[in-house]
Design a protein around this motif. Structure first.
Motif, PDB file in Angstrom:
ATOM      1  N   GLY A  18       0.827  -1.200   0.000  1.00 45.52           N
ATOM      2  CA  GLY A  18       0.000   0.000   0.000  1.00 45.52           C
ATOM      3  C   GLY A  18       0.860   1.248   0.000  1.00 45.52           C
ATOM      4  N   ASN A  43       3.179  -8.862  -1.223  1.00 42.38           N
ATOM      5  CA  ASN A  43       1.814  -8.348  -1.054  1.00 42.38           C
ATOM      6  C   ASN A  43       0.822  -9.446  -1.430  1.00 42.38           C
ATOM      7  OD1 ASN A  43       0.218  -5.821  -0.475  1.00 42.38           O
ATOM      8  ND2 ASN A  43      -0.645  -6.333  -2.474  1.00 42.38           N
ATOM      9  N   ARG A  48      -1.710  -2.882  -6.010  1.00 46.29           N
ATOM     10  CA  ARG A  48      -2.203  -2.009  -4.951  1.00 46.29           C
ATOM     11  C   ARG A  48      -3.587  -1.507  -5.335  1.00 46.29           C
ATOM     12  NH1 ARG A  48       0.512   3.960  -3.842  1.00 46.29           N
ATOM     13  NH2 ARG A  48      -0.894   4.646  -2.174  1.00 46.29           N
TER      14      ARG A  48
END
Length: 377
Positions: A18, A43, A48
């Motif tokens: 993020g 992630n 994102r």
């Protein structure tokens, strides 16, 4: 590069892609020499999600924000100096006093690190509780658009920034729909902001036809189909769609594997002013998860990430580390594409209206800025 040289490189891992993680990883890719360091970003999703755009994205397909607000990591690393790995961290293993640790991912893969940046972000509820798989994310978006389109009367359980901004998006797309915000505090938002601003936000919501109920609470989100909800105070509300829009929780369950003392009772990571963990000088934390007296916002998280990158480089070079200092609080609340209110906690407290807020946030939802942070145009 020889195997010997490759094995002697130190590994830096950033967990979370993020605002904080993206800015940390991009800055590290510029500052770290690839002949000496191996940089990895982990992630759960392959991109994102630009959260300021998420509320409009789940309400309407106009202007198809999924084409720009799901921001890949393909250009994130400067000159390709880094690797992205999709995965979820389940545990961290490192003894106090050690200079190296190991991450274990879901599925059992282990990744060693010499320095670690924790930026896993928040766990949300309601319409922005996105799944991790790309196909599931897109189905999730389509599913919620259909729910909003079908609903006639909508209750938003929570009147913080998410509830207020979601109400504005719904009214933009369907002015005729009944929208009610139920908030447990005496005014919308929280007491980080002055009463005059919070009162003005409520007035603007009511002007758009949003029913605002404060000092009350929706105990739990009922299963669909729904006809009505009874609040904690016993007030019956007619609704065919009820969504949780309360504040998030820190996504730090896996951090507790370092020891329960690493987290506060509410799950935030205890950090020094240098954003290092108390017992682990090679582990840093940034973004929504840190125990710091400030509002959780993307702008602050990006600053955390850049400072962490700078401090990781200094840590390896045995240079003094910089301390984080909060700036003045501010908030820009959208109210659909052309409205909103902004507050700056400077001088006597500045409040700016729709023209300013639309120019800085409501029109673009900060998507171009987030894409630039990731090396995209």
């Amino acid at each position: 590069m020889s195997d010997k040289a490759s094995s002697s490189r130190k590994t830096v891992v950033v967990v979370g892609g993020g605002s904080a993680g993206v800015n940390a990883a991009r800055a590290l890719s510029q500052s770290l020499d690839r002949s000496r360091y191996n940089l990895i970003l982990i992630n759960p999703r392959p991109y994102r999600i630009a959260l300021p755009a998420a509320l409009r994205m789940v309400v309407t397909d106009e202007p198809k924000l999924e084409d720009t607000a799901l921001i890949t990591y393909e250009n994130l690393f400067h000159n390709g100096n880094g690797t992205f790995k999709q995965g979820s961290v389940e545990s961290i293993s490192q003894k106090p006093g050690s200079e190296r640790g190991v991450l274990t991912l879901k599925g059992g893969e282990e990744i060693g690190y010499d320095a670690l940046a924790l930026a896993p972000g928040s766990l949300w509820e309601g319409p922005i509780d996105f799944p991790d798989d790309d196909k599931e994310v897109r189905r999730y978006i389509s599913h919620h658009r259909a729910k909003f389109s079908k609903a006639k009367s909508i209750i938003l359980a929570g009147g913080g920034a998410v509830g207020v901004e979601l109400a504005g998006e719904i009214k933009d797309a369907w002015p005729e729909k009944q929208v009610t915000i139920v908030h447990n505090a005496r005014l919308l938002l929280n007491d980080a902001y002055p009463d005059k601003f919070r009162t003005e936000v409520a007035k603007i919501m009511q002007t758009r036809g949003v029913n605002v109920i404060t000092g009350d609470h929706v105990e739990s989100i009922p299963a669909e189909p729904i006809e009505k909800v009874v609040t904690r105070a016993g007030k019956p509300l007619i609704a065919d769609l009820v969504l949780g829009t309360r504040g998030p929780k820190p996504n730090t369950g896996f951090v507790r594997t370092l020891g329960s003392e690493t987290l506060t009772a509410r799950g935030f990571v205890k950090v020094k002013p240098t954003l290092q963990l108390q017992q682990f000088p090679n582990i840093f934390a940034a973004g929504d998860v840190i125990d710091w007296d400030e509002q959780k916002q993307a702008a602050k998280s990006s600053g955390h990430g850049k400072l962490v990158a700078q401090n990781i480089a200094s840590y390896f070079e045995r240079r003094p580390l910089k301390e984080y200092k909060s700036g003045a609080e501010m908030i820009a609340l959208t109210n659909g594409k052309a409205g909103g209110m902004t507050y700056f906690n400077v001088m006597w407290g500045l409040m700016l209206g729709a023209w300013f807020t639309s120019a800085v946030k409501s029109k673009t939802l900060l998507v171009p800025m987030f894409r630039k942070e990731s090396g995209l145009v």
